[in-house]
Scaffold this active site. Structure first.
Site, PDB file in Angstrom:
ATOM      1  N   CYS A   1     -41.184 -50.907  76.443  1.00 14.19           N
ATOM      2  CA  CYS A   1     -40.034 -51.605  76.996  1.00 14.19           C
ATOM      3  C   CYS A   1     -40.078 -51.516  78.522  1.00 14.19           C
ATOM      4  O   CYS A   1     -40.442 -50.488  79.090  1.00 14.19           O
ATOM      5  CB  CYS A   1     -38.721 -51.048  76.441  1.00 14.19           C
ATOM      6  SG  CYS A   1     -38.027 -49.667  77.335  1.00 14.19           S
ATOM      7  N   GLU A   2     -39.747 -52.605  79.143  1.00 13.50           N
ATOM      8  CA  GLU A   2     -39.858 -52.649  80.596  1.00 13.50           C
ATOM      9  C   GLU A   2     -38.712 -51.923  81.283  1.00 13.50           C
ATOM     10  O   GLU A   2     -38.733 -51.738  82.490  1.00 13.50           O
ATOM     11  CB  GLU A   2     -39.973 -54.093  81.093  1.00 13.50           C
ATOM     12  CG  GLU A   2     -38.752 -54.944  80.890  1.00 13.50           C
ATOM     13  CD  GLU A   2     -39.008 -56.403  81.323  1.00 13.50           C
ATOM     14  OE1 GLU A   2     -40.147 -56.870  81.236  1.00 13.50           O
ATOM     15  OE2 GLU A   2     -38.029 -57.053  81.740  1.00 13.50           O
ATOM     16  N   HIS A   3     -37.709 -51.503  80.524  1.00 12.18           N
ATOM     17  CA  HIS A   3     -36.583 -50.805  81.141  1.00 12.18           C
ATOM     18  C   HIS A   3     -36.782 -49.294  81.203  1.00 12.18           C
ATOM     19  O   HIS A   3     -36.283 -48.639  82.107  1.00 12.18           O
ATOM     20  CB  HIS A   3     -35.285 -51.116  80.381  1.00 12.18           C
ATOM     21  CG  HIS A   3     -34.979 -52.582  80.348  1.00 12.18           C
ATOM     22  ND1 HIS A   3     -34.532 -53.236  79.225  1.00 12.18           N
ATOM     23  CD2 HIS A   3     -35.088 -53.525  81.311  1.00 12.18           C
ATOM     24  CE1 HIS A   3     -34.376 -54.516  79.503  1.00 12.18           C
ATOM     25  NE2 HIS A   3     -34.703 -54.721  80.748  1.00 12.18           N
ATOM     26  N   HIS A   4     -37.486 -48.730  80.203  1.00 13.54           N
ATOM     27  CA  HIS A   4     -37.672 -47.276  80.164  1.00 13.54           C
ATOM     28  C   HIS A   4     -39.135 -46.848  80.032  1.00 13.54           C
ATOM     29  O   HIS A   4     -39.425 -45.664  80.010  1.00 13.54           O
ATOM     30  CB  HIS A   4     -36.899 -46.674  78.980  1.00 13.54           C
ATOM     31  CG  HIS A   4     -35.444 -47.009  78.985  1.00 13.54           C
ATOM     32  ND1 HIS A   4     -34.921 -48.083  78.299  1.00 13.54           N
ATOM     33  CD2 HIS A   4     -34.404 -46.415  79.605  1.00 13.54           C
ATOM     34  CE1 HIS A   4     -33.617 -48.137  78.498  1.00 13.54           C
ATOM     35  NE2 HIS A   4     -33.273 -47.141  79.286  1.00 13.54           N
TER      36      HIS A   4
ATOM     37  N   GLN B   1     -38.549 -57.397  73.874  1.00 15.33           N
ATOM     38  CA  GLN B   1     -39.023 -57.996  72.624  1.00 15.33           C
ATOM     39  C   GLN B   1     -38.830 -59.520  72.602  1.00 15.33           C
ATOM     40  O   GLN B   1     -39.649 -60.258  72.059  1.00 15.33           O
ATOM     41  CB  GLN B   1     -38.303 -57.332  71.444  1.00 15.33           C
ATOM     42  CG  GLN B   1     -38.928 -57.708  70.104  1.00 15.33           C
ATOM     43  CD  GLN B   1     -38.295 -56.966  68.956  1.00 15.33           C
ATOM     44  OE1 GLN B   1     -37.946 -55.800  69.080  1.00 15.33           O
ATOM     45  NE2 GLN B   1     -38.162 -57.628  67.813  1.00 15.33           N
TER      46      GLN B   1
ATOM     47  N   HIS C   1     -37.363 -49.466  68.844  1.00 18.06           N
ATOM     48  CA  HIS C   1     -37.454 -49.187  70.272  1.00 18.06           C
ATOM     49  C   HIS C   1     -37.186 -47.705  70.503  1.00 18.06           C
ATOM     50  O   HIS C   1     -36.096 -47.220  70.217  1.00 18.06           O
ATOM     51  CB  HIS C   1     -36.423 -50.027  71.032  1.00 18.06           C
ATOM     52  CG  HIS C   1     -36.735 -51.497  71.018  1.00 18.06           C
ATOM     53  ND1 HIS C   1     -36.853 -52.241  72.159  1.00 18.06           N
ATOM     54  CD2 HIS C   1     -36.991 -52.344  69.986  1.00 18.06           C
ATOM     55  CE1 HIS C   1     -37.159 -53.497  71.841  1.00 18.06           C
ATOM     56  NE2 HIS C   1     -37.232 -53.586  70.528  1.00 18.06           N
TER      57      HIS C   1
ATOM     58  N   CYS D   1     -36.749 -46.167  73.153  1.00 15.76           N
ATOM     59  CA  CYS D   1     -35.716 -45.866  74.157  1.00 15.76           C
ATOM     60  C   CYS D   1     -34.349 -45.782  73.485  1.00 15.76           C
ATOM     61  O   CYS D   1     -33.396 -45.265  74.062  1.00 15.76           O
ATOM     62  CB  CYS D   1     -35.721 -46.899  75.277  1.00 15.76           C
ATOM     63  SG  CYS D   1     -35.397 -48.585  74.759  1.00 15.76           S
TER      64      CYS D   1
HETATM   65 ZN   LIG Z   1     -35.769 -49.472  76.825  1.00 10.04          ZN
END
Ligand SMILES: [Zn+2]
Length: 210
Positions: free
Chosen positions: A92-95, A133, A161, A163
Site C-alpha cells: 500500500c502506498e500509504h504505509h 487496490q 491489507h 496496514c
Molecule cells: Zn495502508
C-alpha cells in the site's frame, strides 16, 4: 473510453544511491528504537535494500511492451478467457505495508489472444509498485484493454491489507474487493453474469488463503 493514466511516475526526483538507501534504513532502525550497529542488525540495511529491489521490481518495466506479442490464430474462439485465483503481493502506498490477495482476470477476445503467463506477469508488473487496490485494478484492466482491444475486460481483486490487520483498526479476516469491467462485461448482463459465476465457482475466497 478515457485514456488510462500514465503508469510510471511522471516527475520522479533523481534516484538515490544504494548507500543512501541503506543509510535511510539505518535511520528507521534508530527511529524504531534499536541500534543498527548491533550484530543482528549490521547487514539489515543491505538486506532491506535488496528486498526493495524485489518488492518494487515493477517500476521500470513497461507493461505494454511486455504484452506486445499476441496471437491471432484463435480458430474463431470468441468465448471468455479467464485466469482466476492468481496470487499477488503488493504494497500500500500509504504505509508500505503488504497487500496480499488474489486476482481474477478475464477478457472476451476479438481477434487476438495472449499467453496466460503474460496475464500473470501483467498483474505482477503493477503489483510490484506502491499501490492502492483501486488503482492496481484499473491499471491491469486498462492495459489489457489497450493492447488486446478485446470485446471486453473484467478484473476482480480480493485482498487483505496488512496496514489494516497489523496496525490502526486491527481488523483481521477482512477482504477488500475491487473490480473493473469494460466493454461487454459492463454492457452485457449475460456476459457479466457468466464471468461472475466462473469466478465464484472457485469454492474458496481470497482472504482465507493468504
Ligand atoms: Zn495502508
Amino acid at each position: 473510453m478515457a485514456k488510462p493514466a500514465p503508469y510510471l511516475p511522471v516527475e520522479s526526483p533523481p534516484r538515490p544511491s544504494r548507500a543512501e538507501a541503506e543509510e535511510a534504513v539505518r535511520t528507521l532502525i534508530r527511529w524504531a528504537g534499536d541500534n543498527p550497529d548491533r550484530e543482528g542488525l549490521l547487514d539489515t540495511p543491505k538486506r532491506v535494500a535488496t528486498a526493495y529491489e524485489e518488492w518494487f521490481s515493477g517500476y521500470g518495466v513497461d507493461p505494454v511492451d511486455m504484452l506486445q506479442r499476441t496471437f491471432e490464430e484463435t480458430e474463431g474462439y470468441d468465448e471468455i478467457v479467464l485466469l482466476r485465483d492468481i496470487r499477488f503481493e503488493s504494497f500500500c502506498e500509504h504505509h508500505l505495508a503488504p497487500i496480499i490477495g488474489k486476482a481474477h482476470v478475464a477478457y472476451l477476445p476479438s481477434t487476438r489472444v495472449i499467453g496466460i503467463s503474460k496475464l500473470a506477469r501483467l498483474i505482477e508488473i503493477f503489483a510490484k509498485r506502491m499501490q492502492i487496490q483501486e488503482k492496481l485494478t484499473a491499471q491491469i484492466a486498462n492495459t489489457l484493454d489497450e493492447v488486446l482491444q478485446p470485446k471486453g475486460v473484467a478484473v476482480v481483486l480480493e485482498a487483505q491489507h496488512q496496514c489494516m490487520t497489523t496496525r490502526g483498526v486491527h481488523k483481521t479476516g477482512v477482504s477488500m474487493v475491487t473490480s473493473r469491467l469494460l466493454g461487454a462485461f459492463r454492457s452485457n448482463t449475460d456476459t457479466r453474469r457468466e464471468f461472475l459465476s466462473m469466478i465464484s465457482s472457485t469454492g474458496q475466497n481470497a482472504g482465507s488463503g493468504v
